[in-house]
Design a protein around this motif. Structure first.
Motif, PDB file in Angstrom:
ATOM      1  N   TYR A  32      28.510  14.414  20.606  1.00 47.78           N
ATOM      2  CA  TYR A  32      27.651  13.500  21.365  1.00 47.78           C
ATOM      3  C   TYR A  32      28.378  12.801  22.511  1.00 47.78           C
ATOM      4  O   TYR A  32      27.756  12.058  23.269  1.00 47.78           O
ATOM      5  CB  TYR A  32      27.111  12.410  20.436  1.00 47.78           C
ATOM      6  CG  TYR A  32      26.274  12.904  19.293  1.00 47.78           C
ATOM      7  CD1 TYR A  32      24.907  13.118  19.427  1.00 47.78           C
ATOM      8  CD2 TYR A  32      26.844  13.149  18.041  1.00 47.78           C
ATOM      9  CE1 TYR A  32      24.129  13.560  18.371  1.00 47.78           C
ATOM     10  CE2 TYR A  32      26.075  13.589  16.977  1.00 47.78           C
ATOM     11  CZ  TYR A  32      24.722  13.795  17.145  1.00 47.78           C
ATOM     12  OH  TYR A  32      23.959  14.240  16.086  1.00 47.78           O
ATOM     13  N   THR A  58      27.051  12.968  26.141  1.00 43.03           N
ATOM     14  CA  THR A  58      25.682  12.460  26.137  1.00 43.03           C
ATOM     15  C   THR A  58      25.672  10.946  26.022  1.00 43.03           C
ATOM     16  O   THR A  58      24.948  10.253  26.755  1.00 43.03           O
ATOM     17  CB  THR A  58      24.885  13.080  24.973  1.00 43.03           C
ATOM     18  OG1 THR A  58      24.754  14.476  25.183  1.00 43.03           O
ATOM     19  CG2 THR A  58      23.498  12.459  24.858  1.00 43.03           C
ATOM     20  N   GLN A  76      18.819  16.194  24.288  1.00 45.94           N
ATOM     21  CA  GLN A  76      19.150  15.632  22.981  1.00 45.94           C
ATOM     22  C   GLN A  76      17.875  15.126  22.319  1.00 45.94           C
ATOM     23  O   GLN A  76      17.209  14.228  22.837  1.00 45.94           O
ATOM     24  CB  GLN A  76      20.142  14.479  23.124  1.00 45.94           C
ATOM     25  CG  GLN A  76      20.372  13.680  21.852  1.00 45.94           C
ATOM     26  CD  GLN A  76      20.976  14.508  20.735  1.00 45.94           C
ATOM     27  OE1 GLN A  76      22.037  15.106  20.893  1.00 45.94           O
ATOM     28  NE2 GLN A  76      20.304  14.544  19.583  1.00 45.94           N
TER      29      GLN A  76
END
Length: 360
Positions: free
Chosen positions: A236, A239, A332
């Motif tokens: 992650y 992001t 996402q």
């Protein structure tokens, strides 16, 4: 001291350590390590220490260094049984860099450590390949590592991996409990599956108790059990960094061992409570499978596995739409999971609870 080994004399190779195999592993991994770099990296593979040009930090007003270390746990047992090793390297990076980004830190560089009973160059190179590919996805450099051969301590096909990473965050951009306020919204970021936690329970239920084989086709999963269990941990880092640039993120929580509520509670300040709603998502089939096959109580599943939520973001209530829109652009999956409320008392420790029931 004699210059050549005596006939029948002890050697390092006879003791189980193959220096030539180690050299071969280094040659095989070079192509992957070369891909996981940044402009600040100095030197190449083979030095005693990895070098990173810290002059990058002069662009910060007050740079804070962040560091994290982790392993992959008993998921390595699945990789060893399937003889598939690159995904384990990917898992290692995810477990480390996604801890760093929780405070808003950009991962800069990583080092790894692989201990094995016997160096098989192709296997070591596959592990490092996964580490390097994941470093690229996380935006950090792989600047060093170590492969250690431990005959007698580990069986020839056994290995374990660990890694550490360093990142940097501007002091006034540090994310965490101090930013969270009553009324904030809690946003869930979907996991890719089990990630790298709870495998002792998963292996006990599916492999030991149920006696399932890793090549068993499981219709609910749409693939073999082994393929599901080796699904790599989602990374992650980039992001989360990009989301923090677009909206006013107050905090992140990486959902690892201990489950969703316990990990989120780690960033909830004194006097506040995160109320989460199970009805906002349905856990992926693998979570339901472990619960059903092992007759595992729901509370036990939730405090062991991520249940489909790999990262949580806490944002102002008026930033929910912008947050979800940004995450869609970043490809996402995400949804509104709950909200921050006043706690049991002004001095009560920060907490998080799950309410409601999962959709059927």
């Amino acid at each position: 001291m004699t210059d050549t080994p005596r006939p029948g004399g002890a050697t390092y190779a006879a003791a189980g350590v193959d220096i030539e195999a180690g050299d071969r592993a280094v040659e095989l991994m070079k192509q992957w390590v070369a891909k996981a770099t940044r402009p600040e990296v100095l030197g190449g593979l083979g030095g005693f220490a990895g070098l990173f040009d810290a002059s990058k930090l002069t662009a910060y007003r007050r740079p804070l260094l962040a560091t994290s270390t982790d392993g992959v746990g008993t998921k390595v047992a699945i990789a060893q049984r399937m003889d598939v090793h690159h995904t384990i390297g990917f898992d290692l990076v995810g477990m480390v860099v996604d801890d760093l980004v929780v405070c808003g830190a950009e991962p800069l560089f990583m080092t790894d450590y692989v201990a094995t009973g016997k160096v098989v160059p192709e296997r070591i190179a596959a592990i490092v390949r996964g580490i390097a590919e994941a470093c690229v996805q996380a935006g950090c450099a792989l600047i060093g590592g170590e492969t250690a051969e431990h005959p007698g301590l580990l069986d020839p096909d056994e290995y374990d991996v660990a890694g550490a990473a360093t990142g940097v965050v501007e002091a006034d951009a540090l994310l965490g409990p101090d930013r969270i306020r009553e009324g904030d919204a809690v946003i869930a970021l979907a996991s890719s599956g089990l990630h790298s936690n709870g495998y002792s329970l998963v292996r006990h239920v599916l492999l030991n108790q149920a006696g399932w084989s890793l090549d068993r086709q499981v219709p609910d999963l749409g693939r073999t059990l082994g393929e599901e269990l080796l699904e790599p941990t989602r990374i992650y880092a980039l992001t989360c960094l990009e989301l923090a640039r677009r909206v006013d993120v107050h905090a992140y929580a990486h959902i690892t061992g201990g489950g969703l509520a316990a990990n989120l509670a780690r960033v909830i300040p004194t006097g506040l409570h995160a109320r989460l709603d199970r009805s906002t998502w349905r856990p992926a089939p693998v979570f339901e499978l472990v619960g059903a096959v092992g007759q595992v109580a729901g509370v036990e599943l939730e405090r062991t596995l991520n249940m489909g939520v790999g990262m949580v973001a806490v944002v102002p209530a008026d930033a929910v739409d912008a947050t979800l829109a940004a995450l869609r652009e970043l490809e996402q999956d995400a949804w509104l999971l709950g909200a921050i409320e006043r706690g049991a008392g002004a001095d009560a420790p920060g907490a998080a609870t799950l309410d409601g029931v999962y959709p059927s």
